[in-house]
Design a protein around this motif. Structure first.
Motif, PDB file in Angstrom:
ATOM      1  N   ALA A 217       0.861  -1.179   0.000  1.00 11.54           N
ATOM      2  CA  ALA A 217       0.000   0.000   0.000  1.00 11.54           C
ATOM      3  C   ALA A 217       0.898   1.230   0.000  1.00 11.54           C
ATOM      4  O   ALA A 217       2.069   1.154   0.373  1.00 11.54           O
ATOM      5  CB  ALA A 217      -0.931   0.012   1.213  1.00 11.54           C
ATOM      6  N   TRP A 228      -6.855   1.883   6.112  1.00 11.61           N
ATOM      7  CA  TRP A 228      -6.483   0.656   5.405  1.00 11.61           C
ATOM      8  C   TRP A 228      -6.443  -0.534   6.352  1.00 11.61           C
ATOM      9  O   TRP A 228      -6.912  -1.633   6.022  1.00 11.61           O
ATOM     10  CB  TRP A 228      -5.122   0.865   4.741  1.00 11.61           C
ATOM     11  N   GLU A 232      -8.349  -4.080   6.124  1.00  8.02           N
ATOM     12  CA  GLU A 232      -7.579  -5.320   6.028  1.00  8.02           C
ATOM     13  C   GLU A 232      -7.916  -6.289   7.153  1.00  8.02           C
ATOM     14  O   GLU A 232      -7.833  -7.504   6.989  1.00  8.02           O
ATOM     15  CB  GLU A 232      -6.073  -5.001   6.055  1.00  8.02           C
TER      16      GLU A 232
END
Length: 233
Positions: A217, A228, A232
């Motif tokens: 990323a 994020w 995830e």
């Protein structure tokens, strides 16, 4: 993909800008030399000492691991060359080290570390010599591995694995985030971790991403990292 249990951070230029800090610390050190060791200040300039450090790093791998020892060695040489007490180099280094740890974290750092604390294990892996206790953020990290104490530096997989071991996680359960595509991103990935590139656009020392490096990323702020991680997990 394994569940993410830990996030490990690079420090300099990831959590705070380091170039202005080093420049200021060198100026304060030189000002101290002018007052307390004028013979040294007259003999060597800031640039002279910088060039000497680069020369020593190229010939002695020990100094590639310990930047503080490198700076101390160059100061010691300068004091010795002027016939002054080399023990004064210790006092000079105290001036530099104090200023080197007077960093200002990016605005997103403390809020993000506060949000992540308790949700994930947090650690740091650094090739630098920042003192997290002096800076005031050591309490956020359950593991802090520095190259000069550990004995090897990024991108060696061993230093990443040491931090994972301290946190009690497997490398594939950890994310590493840093500004250097080779040392941080590629190094972490080769160690079995997810490697995230922190591309802070405002840095004068911002790096380009080599074509062969493919981060898991890319973020410009830690707020994006937080979002994020939520997805995830």
């Amino acid at each position: 993909m394994s569940v993410i249990k830990a996030v490990l951070f690079d420090l300099d230029d990831t959590l705070w800008p380091i170039v202005p800090v080093i420049k200021r610390a060198e100026i304060l050190l030189y000002d101290w030399l002018r007052v307390h060791a004028p013979a040294v200040a007259q003999r060597v300039s800031i640039e002279d000492m910088r060039e000497r450090r680069q020369a020593l790093m190229a010939t002695d791998p020990v100094y590639q691991l310990d930047l503080r020892a490198l700076r101390h060695a160059v100061l010691t040489e300068a004091f010795r060359s002027t016939g002054l007490d080399v023990a004064m180099a210790d006092k000079a280094m105290e001036v530099f080290s104090r200023a080197r740890n007077e960093v200002t974290p990016f605005a997103d750092v403390l809020p993000t570390l506060t949000r992540l604390q308790g949700r994930l294990a947090l650690g740091s892996v650094s090739n630098g010599v920042a003192d997290l206790h002096a800076i005031g953020i050591a309490h956020f990290f359950q593991a802090s591995v520095a190259a000069h104490r550990f004995g090897c530096a990024k991108p060696d997989a061993a230093i990443f694995h040491a931090a994972c071991d301290e946190l009690g996680v497997a490398p594939n359960e950890a994310v590493y985030i840093g500004d250097d595509p080779l040392l941080d991103v590629e190094g972490a990935q080769k160690a079995g971790m997810r490697g995230v590139w922190m591309n802070r656009l405002e840095l004068e020392s911002a790096r380009a991403l080599p074509g062969h490096v493919q981060p898991d990323a890319i973020f410009t702020t830690l707020h994006e990292l937080d979002q994020w991680l939520a997805k995830e997990r």
